[in-house]
Design a protein around this motif. Structure first.
Motif, PDB file in Angstrom:
ATOM      1  N   THR A 167      43.503  34.226   8.128  1.00 21.89           N
ATOM      2  CA  THR A 167      42.262  34.594   8.619  1.00 21.89           C
ATOM      3  C   THR A 167      42.236  35.405   9.656  1.00 21.89           C
ATOM      4  OG1 THR A 167      41.892  32.616  10.076  1.00 21.89           O
ATOM      5  CG2 THR A 167      41.076  32.491   7.858  1.00 21.89           C
ATOM      6  N   ASP A 168      43.070  35.440  10.518  1.00 19.90           N
ATOM      7  CA  ASP A 168      43.454  36.525  11.636  1.00 19.90           C
ATOM      8  C   ASP A 168      43.422  38.051  11.207  1.00 19.90           C
ATOM      9  OD1 ASP A 168      45.902  35.832  10.611  1.00 19.90           O
ATOM     10  OD2 ASP A 168      46.891  36.537  12.352  1.00 19.90           O
ATOM     11  N   SER A 171      37.790  40.580   9.054  1.00 21.72           N
ATOM     12  CA  SER A 171      36.906  40.294   9.812  1.00 21.72           C
ATOM     13  C   SER A 171      36.047  38.970   9.309  1.00 21.72           C
ATOM     14  CB  SER A 171      35.919  41.370   9.903  1.00 21.72           C
ATOM     15  OG  SER A 171      35.437  41.615   8.611  1.00 21.72           O
ATOM     16  N   GLU A 172      35.285  38.445  10.278  1.00 22.97           N
ATOM     17  CA  GLU A 172      34.237  37.404   9.800  1.00 22.97           C
ATOM     18  C   GLU A 172      33.225  37.677   8.680  1.00 22.97           C
ATOM     19  OE1 GLU A 172      32.147  33.880   9.779  1.00 22.97           O
ATOM     20  OE2 GLU A 172      34.141  34.379  10.775  1.00 22.97           O
ATOM     21  N   ALA A 173      33.028  39.101   8.550  1.00 25.07           N
ATOM     22  CA  ALA A 173      32.236  39.257   7.448  1.00 25.07           C
ATOM     23  C   ALA A 173      33.014  39.403   6.164  1.00 25.07           C
ATOM     24  CB  ALA A 173      31.706  40.890   7.361  1.00 25.07           C
ATOM     25  N   ASP A 174      34.269  39.462   6.233  1.00 25.58           N
ATOM     26  CA  ASP A 174      35.278  39.489   5.106  1.00 25.58           C
ATOM     27  C   ASP A 174      35.539  38.082   4.495  1.00 25.58           C
ATOM     28  OD1 ASP A 174      35.708  42.215   4.983  1.00 25.58           O
ATOM     29  OD2 ASP A 174      37.508  42.092   6.432  1.00 25.58           O
ATOM     30  N   LEU A 175      35.570  37.155   5.426  1.00 21.59           N
ATOM     31  CA  LEU A 175      35.865  35.628   5.438  1.00 21.59           C
ATOM     32  C   LEU A 175      34.712  35.107   4.631  1.00 21.59           C
ATOM     33  CD1 LEU A 175      37.463  34.584   8.791  1.00 21.59           C
ATOM     34  CD2 LEU A 175      38.543  34.886   6.413  1.00 21.59           C
ATOM     35  N   GLU A 176      33.483  35.591   5.166  1.00 25.16           N
ATOM     36  CA  GLU A 176      32.242  35.226   4.343  1.00 25.16           C
ATOM     37  C   GLU A 176      32.036  35.514   2.872  1.00 25.16           C
ATOM     38  OE1 GLU A 176      29.036  36.215   6.914  1.00 25.16           O
ATOM     39  OE2 GLU A 176      29.636  34.651   8.746  1.00 25.16           O
ATOM     40  N   GLU A 179      34.633  33.556   0.968  1.00 23.57           N
ATOM     41  CA  GLU A 179      34.602  32.335   0.794  1.00 23.57           C
ATOM     42  C   GLU A 179      33.329  32.006  -0.089  1.00 23.57           C
ATOM     43  OE1 GLU A 179      33.276  30.938   4.697  1.00 23.57           O
ATOM     44  OE2 GLU A 179      35.256  30.158   4.993  1.00 23.57           O
ATOM     45  N   ARG A 193      39.516  27.003   6.784  1.00 24.65           N
ATOM     46  CA  ARG A 193      40.075  28.456   7.318  1.00 24.65           C
ATOM     47  C   ARG A 193      41.257  27.984   8.281  1.00 24.65           C
ATOM     48  NH1 ARG A 193      35.239  32.083   9.745  1.00 24.65           N
ATOM     49  NH2 ARG A 193      34.011  32.123   7.836  1.00 24.65           N
TER      50      ARG A 193
END
Length: 272
Positions: A167-168, A171-176, A179, A193
């Protein structure tokens, strides 16, 4: 009555997702469990078993199956190894099976319901799928030859737990977004995560998560062992070995660096 059969965890996930790293974390954690490991390597030279043994002091319970996929050509080897292990079940708390990155977990799970000798001594505890947060969308979208399964999709669909790894690197947008994509394939499996596959062993071992009813609802032909299983033949492995002459590490690194620059998108992983 409590189920006293040995719990078996299947670790799956596409090539390079972090399965061996997770396995090392499990084996070096302070949980007191006696765990046998079954490694399935994609290719004719085993690497994962050596990487595990570097950090796991007891090597006698690490079994390796090379040059074939656990869900098809070496499935008989899996049954033989499990039968051997269960003869000494009093010294065994759990079994962890690390599949090759190209394995469909469905046929592996079938083994624990279709083979009477295995069913007597073992229970499928969970299918744990590792997902590479940076590259999973590429694998999910990949078009396969006619008749071949998309293994990345199957691995997510059959998962009881999903580890969203690396996850590092995004980006947060990518992770969302990732998911959401994973939930569209498998809405039941919890997603955790992580980075470098670091997660508590309690989240993946002896959790009683496998649900046969859910799997049959998803795949009514799950218990049909007569179905054909076809891999994508466009994915292959190359093994380079040298036993007599020391390798020039700098030259190898230069060569690999050049390949990654020109063909990086087509290289799923390298180990050594």
């Amino acid at each position: 009555m409590p189920d006293t059969r040995v719990p078996v965890t299947v670790l799956t996930g596409y090539l390079g997702s972090g399965k061996t790293t997770l396995l090392n974390h499990i084996l070096t954690a302070n949980h007191g469990k006696r765990i046998a490991v079954i490694e399935n390597e994609f290719g004719d030279v085993g690497v994962d078993d050596a990487l595990v043994q570097q950090r796991y002091e007891t090597s006698e319970d690490i079994f390796e199956m090379n040059n074939g996929c656990i869900c098809c050509t070496v499935r008989g080897d899996l049954i033989r190894i499990l039968s051997k292990l269960f003869k000494r079940r009093d010294r065994l708390d759990a079994v962890v099976i690390e599949t090759t990155g190209l394995a469909d977990p469905g046929p592996v799970a079938q083994t624990f319901f279709m083979d009477e000798s295995i069913k007597e001594h073992a229970r499928l505890d969970a299918i744990v799928t590792l997902v590479d947060a940076k590259h999973i969308e590429q694998h999910l979208d990949e078009e396969k030859p006619e008749g071949a399964e998309n293994e990345a999709v199957e691995q997510v669909a059959f998962a009881d737990r999903i580890l969203l790894n690396k996850t590092d690197l995004v980006s947060e947008a990518d992770l969302e977004r990732v998911e959401k994509r994973l939930k569209s394939i498998n809405s039941q499996a919890p997603v955790q995560r992580c980075t470098k596959a670091e997660v508590s062993p309690d989240w993946v071992l002896d959790i009683g998560a496998f649900d046969l009813k859910r799997v049959i609802e998803m795949d009514p032909e799950f218990l049909n062992t007569n179905g054909e299983h076809e891999h994508d033949t466009s994915v292959s492995s190359v093994a380079l070995t040298e036993e007599s002459t020391p390798l020039d590490l700098a030259a190898i690194e230069d060569w690999i660096g050049g390949m990654l620059k020109t063909q990086g998108a087509d290289i799923y992983r390298m180990k050594g």
